[in-house]
Design an enzyme around this catalytic site. Structure first.
Site, PDB file in Angstrom:
ATOM      1  N   THR A 102       0.927  -1.137   0.029  1.00 11.70           N
ATOM      2  CA  THR A 102       0.180  -0.038  -0.152  1.00 11.70           C
ATOM      3  C   THR A 102       0.915   1.526  -0.086  1.00 11.70           C
ATOM      4  O   THR A 102       0.341   2.142  -0.505  1.00 11.70           O
ATOM      5  CB  THR A 102      -0.782  -0.118   1.235  1.00 11.70           C
ATOM      6  N   TYR A 131      -8.311   0.906  -3.885  1.00 13.81           N
ATOM      7  CA  TYR A 131      -6.863   1.220  -4.480  1.00 13.81           C
ATOM      8  C   TYR A 131      -6.282  -0.163  -4.978  1.00 13.81           C
ATOM      9  O   TYR A 131      -6.613  -1.212  -4.636  1.00 13.81           O
ATOM     10  CB  TYR A 131      -6.164   2.009  -3.436  1.00 13.81           C
ATOM     11  N   THR A 164       1.845  -4.466   4.139  1.00 12.36           N
ATOM     12  CA  THR A 164       1.697  -4.661   5.785  1.00 12.36           C
ATOM     13  C   THR A 164       1.014  -6.147   5.947  1.00 12.36           C
ATOM     14  O   THR A 164       1.092  -6.720   7.082  1.00 12.36           O
ATOM     15  CB  THR A 164       0.686  -3.611   6.436  1.00 12.36           C
ATOM     16  N   ASP A 165       0.464  -6.556   5.144  1.00  7.14           N
ATOM     17  CA  ASP A 165      -0.533  -7.887   5.081  1.00  7.14           C
ATOM     18  C   ASP A 165       0.474  -8.964   5.725  1.00  7.14           C
ATOM     19  O   ASP A 165       0.241  -9.846   6.617  1.00  7.14           O
ATOM     20  CB  ASP A 165      -1.293  -8.356   3.883  1.00  7.14           C
ATOM     21  N   LYS A 223       0.601  -8.062  13.009  1.00  5.19           N
ATOM     22  CA  LYS A 223      -0.596  -6.986  12.438  1.00  5.19           C
ATOM     23  C   LYS A 223      -1.632  -7.414  13.215  1.00  5.19           C
ATOM     24  O   LYS A 223      -2.518  -8.498  13.335  1.00  5.19           O
ATOM     25  CB  LYS A 223      -0.646  -7.000  11.106  1.00  5.19           C
ATOM     26  N   GLU A 271      -1.755 -29.770  27.306  1.00  7.62           N
ATOM     27  CA  GLU A 271      -3.097 -30.621  27.331  1.00  7.62           C
ATOM     28  C   GLU A 271      -2.780 -31.797  26.286  1.00  7.62           C
ATOM     29  O   GLU A 271      -3.477 -32.410  26.208  1.00  7.62           O
ATOM     30  CB  GLU A 271      -4.052 -29.928  26.932  1.00  7.62           C
TER      31      GLU A 271
HETATM   32  N1  ASP Z   1      -2.816  -5.555   0.760  1.00  3.62           N
HETATM   33  C1  ASP Z   1      -1.721  -4.698   1.128  1.00  3.62           C
HETATM   34  C2  ASP Z   1      -0.199  -5.285   0.978  1.00  3.62           C
HETATM   35  O1  ASP Z   1      -0.150  -5.927   1.980  1.00  3.62           O
HETATM   36  C3  ASP Z   1      -1.749  -3.839   2.474  1.00  3.62           C
HETATM   37  C4  ASP Z   1      -1.074  -2.840   2.760  1.00  3.62           C
HETATM   38  O2  ASP Z   1       0.244  -2.854   2.368  1.00  3.62           O
HETATM   39  O3  ASP Z   1      -1.275  -2.179   4.026  1.00  3.62           O
HETATM   40  O4  ASP Z   1       0.385  -5.026   0.199  1.00  3.62           O
END
Ligand code: ASP
Length: 355
Positions: free
Chosen positions: A39, A52, A118-119, A191, A312
């Site tokens: 992103t 986007y 971020t994913d 995350k 367990e």
């Molecule tokens: N889907 C995006 C990615 O991981 C989300 C992000 O970057 O925040 O590339």
């Protein structure tokens, strides 16, 4: 005459000192930015829409958007890939790691910044933490809002990431992630929000430090083995073994485990309920996978706490591994690397205690 010579020498000394002082002032660290997409490189048609496309903007455009980073460092950008991190793959991760290991030994590179979605950033960060062979800073950065958004978070995140990568105090702390002013360790962050700018947290270990407009405050040094103390080496590796993650739930169908084995998984991570638990049918299927030579790790779908051995589930009897503090997605990375060579169950368990 003698007086004159002394005055001249003093003058020359002052000139030399000021020239070298000025040179020291202008000598900036050299940082290479390796861009992978996400992103932070995303673009939308307007500044206020939620839809986007990730990985639409090049690294040169991202650097141009924050010209003041050039006051902190000499920066050079390279495009490794340009994908949303949902499309990150072991192949791209290997390419990235090898490029970092080529760059960092050079005297002309002081640190590397990796831009990434971020994913799956925590997976790539943890992977690099295990396979980078240098104690120079490797800093990952992304954003939650695309570059075209009103109040985009990417530019300041990138600025702060460069600020951390140029900081000698960042050395030796393993791969760091800088987002929304927080500096976090690859081992411990995860995350936690699908949309919030403050998405990354390190619930068990807390922050490594805080970054503010290029100035950093470090609080902690991660205790886990990483980079120069890691035994993993991918220099001759072109493919990683298949390791699946299966999500446990009420009435979990045990044949998911059989399907993984039938499809060639060499390792399976169970995102277990609670302390890495699963129903009896799945436990039986896991035990039979182990008998076929597949390594099964019990992790947890619960966001905090560790998974202990023989709580367990009788791991000793069934031949299972407990993930300790690693969540399923990071347990998968460690297991894939562990499976690159023959190791006993005890050795693999010890890896989960050390990394
Ligand atoms: N889907 C995006 C990615 O991981 C989300 C992000 O970057 O925040 O590339």
């Amino acid at each position: 005459m003698r007086k004159h010579t002394i005055r001249c020498s003093a003058l020359i000394l002052i000139i030399i000192t000021s020239v070298s002082f000025a040179a020291a002032q202008t000598k900036k660290p050299n940082i290479v930015i390796l861009a992978t997409g996400g992103t932070i490189a995303g673009a939308a048609a307007t500044g206020t829409q939620s839809g986007y496309k990730s990985g639409a903007v090049t690294i040169d455009a991202m650097i141009a958007a924050v010209p003041t980073i050039r006051d902190m460092a000499n920066v050079k950008g390279e495009q490794i890939s340009n994908v949303g991190s949902q499309d990150m793959s072991f192949d791209i991760m290997l390419k990235l790691a090898k490029r970092i290991n080529e760059l960092l030994p050079g005297n002309d590179v002081d640190g590397v910044v990796v831009t990434h979605g971020t994913d799956t950033m925590e997976e790539t960060a943890f992977f690099l933490n295990l396979v980078v062979k240098s104690d120079k800073p490797v800093v990952m950065v992304g954003s939650m809002r695309p570059s075209t958004a009103v109040s985009a978070d990417g530019p300041l995140n990138l600025y702060n990431a460069i600020g951390v990568a140029t900081d000698p105090n960042a050395k030796g702390r393993g791969v760091l992630v800088v987002m929304n002013d927080w500096i976090q360790a690859a081992h411990s962050l995860t995350k936690t929000s699908t949309t919030a700018v403050q998405t990354f947290m390190s619930p068990l270990r807390g922050l490594v430090g805080v970054a503010a407009y290029g100035k950093n405050d470090f609080y902690n040094t991660p205790v886990w083995k990483h980079t120069t103390s890691s035994e993993f080496d991918v220099s001759g590796v072109s493919k990683l073994p298949r390791v699946d993650i299966l999500f446990a739930c009420t009435d979990m169908p045990a044949d998911l485990i059989d399907a993984s084995v039938a499809n060639g998984a060499k390792g399976i991570v169970i995102a277990g309920v609670g302390n890495g638990n699963m129903n009896k049918a799945s436990l039986d299927a896991a035990a039979s996978a182990v008998k076929k030579g597949v390594v099964v790790v019990r992790s947890s779908r619960v966001p905090t706490g560790n998974v202990g051995r023989n709580v367990e589930v009788n791991d000793d009897e069934l031949g299972l591994i407990a993930s300790d503090e690693l969540n399923p997605q990071k347990a998968r990375i460690l297991l894939a690397l562990a499976l690159l060579k023959e190791r006993s169950k005890q050795e693999i368990q010890n890896l989960f205690y050390s990394y």
